[in-house]
Design a protein around this motif. Structure first.
Motif, PDB file in Angstrom:
ATOM      1  N   TYR A   1      -2.171   6.401   7.774  1.00  7.04           N
ATOM      2  CA  TYR A   1      -1.435   5.331   7.305  1.00  7.04           C
ATOM      3  C   TYR A   1      -1.509   5.071   5.983  1.00  7.04           C
ATOM      4  O   TYR A   1      -2.584   4.692   5.644  1.00  7.04           O
ATOM      5  CB  TYR A   1      -1.787   3.960   7.941  1.00  7.04           C
ATOM      6  CG  TYR A   1      -1.531   4.138   9.487  1.00  7.04           C
ATOM      7  CD1 TYR A   1      -0.401   3.871  10.295  1.00  7.04           C
ATOM      8  CD2 TYR A   1      -2.626   4.698  10.503  1.00  7.04           C
ATOM      9  CE1 TYR A   1      -0.088   3.779  11.588  1.00  7.04           C
ATOM     10  CE2 TYR A   1      -2.458   4.755  11.842  1.00  7.04           C
ATOM     11  CZ  TYR A   1      -1.138   4.235  12.401  1.00  7.04           C
ATOM     12  OH  TYR A   1      -1.029   4.467  13.839  1.00  7.04           O
ATOM     13  N   ARG A   2      -0.640   5.337   5.118  1.00  5.79           N
ATOM     14  CA  ARG A   2      -0.564   5.106   3.712  1.00  5.79           C
ATOM     15  C   ARG A   2       0.334   4.141   3.026  1.00  5.79           C
ATOM     16  O   ARG A   2       1.314   3.956   3.352  1.00  5.79           O
ATOM     17  CB  ARG A   2      -0.322   6.469   3.207  1.00  5.79           C
ATOM     18  CG  ARG A   2      -0.348   6.785   1.582  1.00  5.79           C
ATOM     19  CD  ARG A   2      -0.279   7.922   1.187  1.00  5.79           C
ATOM     20  NE  ARG A   2      -1.516   8.770   1.450  1.00  5.79           N
ATOM     21  CZ  ARG A   2      -1.815  10.121   1.322  1.00  5.79           C
ATOM     22  NH1 ARG A   2      -1.065  10.654   0.846  1.00  5.79           N
ATOM     23  NH2 ARG A   2      -3.154  10.334   1.530  1.00  5.79           N
ATOM     24  N   THR A   3      -0.191   3.508   2.059  1.00  4.53           N
ATOM     25  CA  THR A   3       0.515   2.518   1.248  1.00  4.53           C
ATOM     26  C   THR A   3       1.304   3.035   0.045  1.00  4.53           C
ATOM     27  O   THR A   3       0.258   3.890  -0.861  1.00  4.53           O
ATOM     28  CB  THR A   3      -0.214   1.358   0.894  1.00  4.53           C
ATOM     29  OG1 THR A   3      -0.870   0.863   2.048  1.00  4.53           O
ATOM     30  CG2 THR A   3       0.422   0.322   0.106  1.00  4.53           C
ATOM     31  N   THR A   4       2.425   3.128  -0.022  1.00  8.12           N
ATOM     32  CA  THR A   4       3.275   3.654  -1.386  1.00  8.12           C
ATOM     33  C   THR A   4       3.503   2.573  -2.197  1.00  8.12           C
ATOM     34  O   THR A   4       3.201   1.448  -1.960  1.00  8.12           O
ATOM     35  CB  THR A   4       4.639   4.273  -0.883  1.00  8.12           C
ATOM     36  OG1 THR A   4       5.277   3.479  -0.295  1.00  8.12           O
ATOM     37  CG2 THR A   4       4.176   5.347   0.201  1.00  8.12           C
ATOM     38  N   SER A   5       4.178   2.924  -3.175  1.00  6.83           N
ATOM     39  CA  SER A   5       4.376   1.927  -4.314  1.00  6.83           C
ATOM     40  C   SER A   5       5.327   0.594  -3.721  1.00  6.83           C
ATOM     41  O   SER A   5       5.468  -0.327  -4.357  1.00  6.83           O
ATOM     42  CB  SER A   5       4.925   2.491  -5.656  1.00  6.83           C
ATOM     43  OG  SER A   5       5.976   3.253  -5.109  1.00  6.83           O
ATOM     44  N   ARG A   6       6.292   1.129  -2.742  1.00  8.76           N
ATOM     45  CA  ARG A   6       7.257   0.003  -2.077  1.00  8.76           C
ATOM     46  C   ARG A   6       6.734  -0.372  -0.611  1.00  8.76           C
ATOM     47  O   ARG A   6       7.067  -1.605  -0.162  1.00  8.76           O
ATOM     48  CB  ARG A   6       8.614   0.622  -2.303  1.00  8.76           C
ATOM     49  CG  ARG A   6       8.872   0.830  -3.684  1.00  8.76           C
ATOM     50  CD  ARG A   6      10.611   1.380  -3.676  1.00  8.76           C
ATOM     51  NE  ARG A   6      10.996   1.630  -4.854  1.00  8.76           N
ATOM     52  CZ  ARG A   6      12.174   2.161  -5.108  1.00  8.76           C
ATOM     53  NH1 ARG A   6      13.012   2.465  -4.131  1.00  8.76           N
ATOM     54  NH2 ARG A   6      12.620   2.181  -6.751  1.00  8.76           N
ATOM     55  N   GLN A   7       6.564   0.585   0.072  1.00 11.60           N
ATOM     56  CA  GLN A   7       6.270   0.045   1.379  1.00 11.60           C
ATOM     57  C   GLN A   7       5.091   1.207   2.192  1.00 11.60           C
ATOM     58  O   GLN A   7       4.464   1.694   1.311  1.00 11.60           O
ATOM     59  CB  GLN A   7       7.650   0.506   2.270  1.00 11.60           C
ATOM     60  CG  GLN A   7       7.935   1.830   1.995  1.00 11.60           C
ATOM     61  CD  GLN A   7       9.426   1.913   2.720  1.00 11.60           C
ATOM     62  OE1 GLN A   7       9.854   1.101   3.284  1.00 11.60           O
ATOM     63  NE2 GLN A   7      10.265   3.098   2.687  1.00 11.60           N
TER      64      GLN A   7
END
Length: 807
Positions: free
Chosen positions: A359-365
């Motif tokens: 599970y990864r957090t991107t710059s937007r979501q």
């Protein structure tokens, strides 16, 4: 030992005393100038309380104290003070409050770790407990020899021992210029040298006065060692709980300083801790290398003036699921999923290792990614990632099972082409009680539904038919007993162990009595009854008959004669063993009080009376009061009555049942002894208790009288006399309901005829009871007003009706 360890903590108190006395900067405190005599008992006791939390030895404490310049005289005084306080508890004049806080200098005292507030830290951060563990102190051990790489400096002690033809010992301190002054040799510069190099230089200088040291066959020898080491100051800065300057022994390491500062805080890095010396990076510490791989060489030794910088973390990744370590791990550089798995200790035994959820957090979501095993060494982790390892499925890819009438039921490996016949052979074949006509294979279909496949066990065993098995197949082969009702027989009555027993073929009545432990003494072997249910054919026809009954005689040695001996029991037979008509349990009554031989008496007859028991007890004693004799009879409440009471109480909680376990039987012992055998002379039962009191001289008055009491009995006086003794009737007394309870348990009530009342006779030991009217709450004023209004309305209505009728 614990008491001696307190010597080290005295440095805290010395600093506190000096600061309080001089009000100067803590860094300028001179411990050598502190006098132990100036310390209060409370301060010494405070040292004891604090040092009990540490674990320093006596040698460590003395060495550290001496390094700060404290004299042996002051150490001896402090030891004496500690012993005195240990014995006396200290004097009140010197004590201070327990909660008093003493200032702490930023010197050697910093080796006592301060409390760290870690409430804001996520306890899952891997490595956090390493520097906040009560069982892991990282206290520097100054008793170990210093390593050859140790750099000497001002404050270190050099011990020189010369022996052989010449004998001499030197204890020399390195001065501020880095030199030691050897008598007859002069100053020797050793500051800044490694221990090994310093030893060679000192040895070379000693040869100038001990020339034999360098001869081919010396007779003079010398050893050069480091004694007490210097103290050093290091600065711990950055993301730690307690940044500051710490004074440590010269042998201290980076972990010593980090431990005292509480270690990295919630934002601190465990992977990139920097040791800076003289403005240059000396070493980079990765705590994971120590925690996971046990590499102790990363724990570098410190020098005076070193700076330990803990920067913020670079990446943090959450790890959960079937890993051996779950928590929050720090990653750096180009570390990959495989490195993270290693930090987490690898997978558990139940882990599904072919895929990890990322599970990864991107710059937007947020984003989700499946990471397959072949990509563990390719995917680089990012800060904020969360990885999760799932569990293996609760299913087997190559298992079949068999149960029932086989010798070895259980689970078996599904090999290629395994058939039902082969599985039965693996289970060592069928048992003798097998039901051959039908077996069952329960199969798990592709859509997870269950399918039944029936087979004839006999045909499979003969090889006429067979079934190829699949994964998760369950084979059931029943026995004859599995397909019929459990066959039992029952026996009740006068046997040792009545109850239900398994039925066996050709079981006789004697066999069943034997299984039940044989007859009791009370059994009648001449009247045994067997109840047998109707046969299958008989039960097919409707009728009134529901069972067959047979009667037999069997001796106590379990022998039967003639046709009786040939009678075979059938499944579900019920056997009843009756009690002998003349058998009776032993019955015992108790006689207490004023008889010549009080105690327990066994009844000899069902018709034994009160008078005969009194005779067997030796008659009444001279002080006996026969009219007051009381007989109580044991009463057992049946389970049915108890359940009925419970149901009544459940429906009405106001109900109360007094279960005393006995009833009072009213008797007139005086009349019984005058006319034995008459109807008053009742028969006794098992458990009866007969109590004959002494003659009583009082009468008790209770209930609706002004002053309830016990008063003296006066012959010829009636009930009113005793009521007047109690102050007369109260306002709520029900005079006409007064009654008397006599000593033998009988009672007599007041009788009324027209306006006349006949009160019962009072005897010695009686109780006069005057019932009271129930207390009623007076009507409130609002009720009276409402009643008056209703009456007024009614009167007005009547007048109106009367006027209309008159017109």
């Amino acid at each position: 030992m614990r008491l001696r360890c307190l010597l080290f903590f005295l440095l805290i108190t010395f600093s506190a005393v000096t600061i309080q006395a001089q009000s100067i900067n803590p860094n300028s405190v001179d411990v050598k100038s502190v006098n132990v005599d100036d310390l209060s008992d409370a301060q010494v006791m405070r040292m004891i309380q604090e040092m009990e939390k540490r674990g320093l030895s006596e040698q460590q404490a003395i060495a550290l104290a001496q390094a700060r310049g404290m004299s042996q005289d002051q150490i001896a005084k402090l030891q004496q003070r500690i012993n005195e306080i240990k014995l006396t508890g200290g004097t009140a004049a010197h004590q201070i409050g327990v909660g008093t806080t003493m200032p702490v200098e930023s010197g050697m005292t910093e080796s006592v770790k301060r409390e760290v507030d870690s409430s804001s830290v996520d306890q899952r951060i891997f490595g956090f407990s390493f520097f906040n563990n009560e069982n892991l102190t990282f206290e520097p051990n100054i008793n170990l020899p210093v390593p050859p790489s140790y750099v000497l400096g001002s404050g270190d002690e050099i011990l020189i021992d010369v022996w052989g033809v010449s004998q001499q010992s030197y204890n020399l301190l390195i001065d501020k210029n880095g030199s030691i002054n050897i008598p007859n040799v002069g100053p020797v510069q050793v500051g800044g040298l490694f221990q090994e190099a310093a030893q060679k230089r000192i040895f070379s200088k000693l040869t100038s006065i001990y020339s034999d040291l360098k001869s081919a066959n010396p007779r003079t020898f010398a050893s050069i060692n480091v004694g007490t080491v210097k103290s050093i100051k290091v600065n711990v800065i950055g993301e730690v709980f307690l940044p500051g300057t710490y004074t440590l022994p010269g042998t201290a390491t980076a972990f010593n300083a980090l431990y005292l500062s509480g270690g990295p805080n919630k934002d601190g890095s465990f992977r990139n801790i920097q040791v800076i010396r003289n403005g240059e990076l000396q070493a980079t510490l990765d705590v994971y290398e120590f925690l996971i791989k046990g590499k102790s060489e990363i724990n570098v030794h410190l020098s005076d003036g070193d700076v330990i910088l803990v920067p913020t973390y670079e990446k943090r990744v959450k790890v959960g699921g079937e890993f051996k370590r779950n928590g929050i791990f720090e990653a750096k550089g180009e570390e990959k999923i495989s490195d993270l798995v290693e930090y987490a200790g690898g997978f558990t035994e139940d882990a599904y290792t072919h895929r990890i959820e990322l599970y990864r957090t991107t710059s937007r979501q947020r984003a989700f990614k499946d990471v397959l095993a072949e990509n563990y060494e390719k995917i680089i982790v990012q800060s904020g990632d969360s990885v999760f390892a799932g569990t293996v499925l609760e299913r087997y890819e190559n298992k079949v099972s068999i149960e029932g009438a086989v010798y070895r039921p259980g689970n078996y490996e599904l090999t290629e082409g395994l058939t039902l016949k082969q599985l039965i052979d693996k289970a060592d074949g069928i048992r003798e009680d097998v039901f051959l006509n039908r077996g069952l294979v329960t199969r798990l279909m592709d859509d997870l539904t269950l399918q039944n496949i029936t087979f004839n066990v006999g045909e499979v065993l003969r090889g006429e038919k067979d079934i190829e098995l699949k994964r998760e197949d369950m084979v059931t082969i029943s026995s004859i007993d599995d397909l019929r009702e459990i066959r039992t027989v029952q026996i009740y009555g006068e046997v040792q162990y009545p109850g239900e027993f398994d039925y066996n073929e050709d079981m006789t009545l004697s066999d069943l009595v034997f299984k039940s432990g044989g007859f009791k003494e009370s059994a009648s072997e001449a009247f045994i009854e067997i109840s047998r249910r109707l046969s299958y054919d008989e039960a097919q026809k409707a009728g009134d008959k529901i069972a067959h009954v047979y009667q037999f005689t069997i001796s106590r040695d379990l022998k039967m004669n003639g046709e009786d001996a040939k009678f075979i029991l059938s499944p579900y037979d019920q056997v009843f063993v009756r009690q002998s008509p003349g058998y009776e349990k032993k019955s015992v009554v108790n006689v207490f009080g004023e008889v010549n031989y009080a105690g327990q008496f066994s009844l000899t007859s069902k018709k034994e009376r009160v008078s005969t028991i009194i005779q067997r007890a030796g008659g009444l004693s001279p002080n006996a009061y026969a009219k007051g004799a009381m007989l109580t009879r044991k009463v057992e409440v049946s389970q049915k009555v108890k359940r009925l009471r419970e149901q009544l109480i459940a429906s009405d909680t106001s109900l109360v049942f007094d279960d005393l376990g006995f009833d009072v039987v009213s008797i007139d012992l005086e009349k019984i002894l005058k006319n034995p055998g008459e109807k008053e002379d009742i028969f006794l039962q098992d458990g009866d208790e007969l109590v004959i009191p002494r003659e009583l001289q009082t009468v008790k008055v209770t209930g609706g009288v002004l002053n309830p009491l016990s008063t003296s009995y006066i012959d010829g006086k009636g009930l009113k006399h005793y009521v007047q003794s109690g102050g007369g009737f109260s306002l709520r007394a029900k005079k006409g309901k007064s009654y008397v309870i006599y000593p033998n348990g009988a009672a007599a009530s007041t009788k009324s005829f027209l306006f006349f009342r006949s009160y019962p006779k009072v005897m010695p030991g009686s109780e006069v009871v005057v019932p009271e009217k129930p207390h009623k709450e007076p009507l409130p004023a609002t009720a009276w007003i409402a009643m008056a209004s209703a009456l007024a309305s009614l009167s007005l209505t009547i007048v109106t009706i009367a006027d209309k009728m008159g017109n």
